[in-house]
Design an enzyme around this catalytic site. Sequence first.
Site, PDB file in Angstrom:
ATOM      1  CG  ASP A  49      -1.968  -8.548   9.337  1.00 29.25           C
ATOM      2  OD1 ASP A  49      -1.518  -7.651   8.597  1.00 29.25           O
ATOM      3  OD2 ASP A  49      -1.758  -9.761   9.140  1.00 29.25           O
ATOM      4  CB  SER A  50       0.484  -3.266   9.584  1.00 29.02           C
ATOM      5  OG  SER A  50      -0.675  -2.527   9.244  1.00 29.02           O
ATOM      6  CG  ASP A  88      -5.104  -7.429   6.807  1.00 29.19           C
ATOM      7  OD1 ASP A  88      -5.444  -7.777   5.653  1.00 29.19           O
ATOM      8  OD2 ASP A  88      -4.068  -6.786   7.049  1.00 29.19           O
ATOM      9  CE  LYS A 118      -4.698  -6.365   3.144  1.00 30.68           C
ATOM     10  NZ  LYS A 118      -3.643  -7.291   3.597  1.00 30.68           N
ATOM     11  CD  GLU A 120      -0.532 -11.588   4.558  1.00 31.82           C
ATOM     12  OE1 GLU A 120       0.319 -12.498   4.637  1.00 31.82           O
ATOM     13  OE2 GLU A 120      -0.448 -10.520   5.189  1.00 31.82           O
ATOM     14  CD  GLU A 186       3.503  -5.791   1.732  1.00 33.57           C
ATOM     15  OE1 GLU A 186       2.352  -6.147   2.055  1.00 33.57           O
ATOM     16  OE2 GLU A 186       4.380  -5.448   2.560  1.00 33.57           O
TER      17      GLU A 186
HETATM   18  O1  KIV Z   1      -1.542  -4.973   7.287  1.00 35.89           O
HETATM   19  C1  KIV Z   1      -1.312  -4.091   6.457  1.00 35.89           C
HETATM   20  O2  KIV Z   1      -1.092  -2.939   6.833  1.00 35.89           O
HETATM   21  C2  KIV Z   1      -1.317  -4.459   5.039  1.00 35.89           C
HETATM   22  C3  KIV Z   1      -0.714  -3.570   3.985  1.00 35.89           C
HETATM   23  C4  KIV Z   1      -1.111  -3.973   2.625  1.00 35.89           C
HETATM   24  C5  KIV Z   1      -0.825  -2.118   4.112  1.00 35.89           C
HETATM   25  O3  KIV Z   1      -1.754  -5.504   4.729  1.00 35.89           O
END
Ligand code: KIV
Length: 277
Positions: A49-50, A88, A118, A120, A186
């Site tokens: 999600d970056s 993400d 993924k 968080e 992270e």
């Molecule tokens: O969104 C992202 O880029 C991440 C990092 C762990 C690279 O979650």
Amino acid sequence: MSATARKTALLPDDIRARKGGTPIVSLTAYTTPMAELMDAHCDFVLVGDSVGMVLHGLPSTIGVTMEMMILHGQAVKRGLRQAMMVIDMPFGSYEENPQQAFRNASRLMAETGAGAVKLEGGQSMAETIAFLVARGIPVMAHIGLTPQSINTLGGYKVQGRGGAGARLLADAQAVADAGAFAVVLEKVPQTLADQITAAVQIPTIGIGASAGCDGQVLVVDDMLGLFTKFKPKFVKRYANLGEQADAAVAAYAAEVRARTFPAAEHVFADSVAGETS
Ligand code: KIV
């Protein structure tokens, strides 16, 4: 095993089996050409999600939507043959309850072809991770600095220093026990990252953590020098493509203004005779 030797895409179980073995290589990707470029070199590619900050100019990952993730996930998937794709779950798409998480995770997987999602969170997400895994959705967890919680963490700070190390260790254990096949660490101190790596049965993927993690991930635009708004200490620039692009655009602009571009080899004759392409 070198990534180039593979014939088929890796699965979450293949990643899990790499615990303690050859380090797992990962980068983020958001587009087809970038995914094509890294496919032979990475074990998994993360549609992070970056993307919101790197490609859309958002101030944080908070504003990233399901639609953005699906669009970029589909683009990345078109560029992959061997590497597994992890996508993400964006902020607000899974935190409410396990049912909400399943609805959105299954949509991400079905509409993009991702091999895993993924999300968080540590102990607070363990129930949700178990719910997803029991229903066929492989989950990679992400603990330590969790950028979607930036407003409660109070900034992009190192996590787990001092007394907070025990909580992070418990977070890692909780997501492993819940069935996550790997966990991103992270921005945690090196010694703590090594302790967590030794303690949990699943691979740890470090970003600003330790070379002792079972794998590493970086944001591709950071390591290529394409995203230069800020440079965290944990980023190593392997190239300066932003500077090269700036020089190329400046040269193009100068040539257009001087009428030296396009030159004879870039324009078309009246007849096709003698033309090469
Ligand atoms: O969104 C992202 O880029 C991440 C990092 C762990 C690279 O979650």
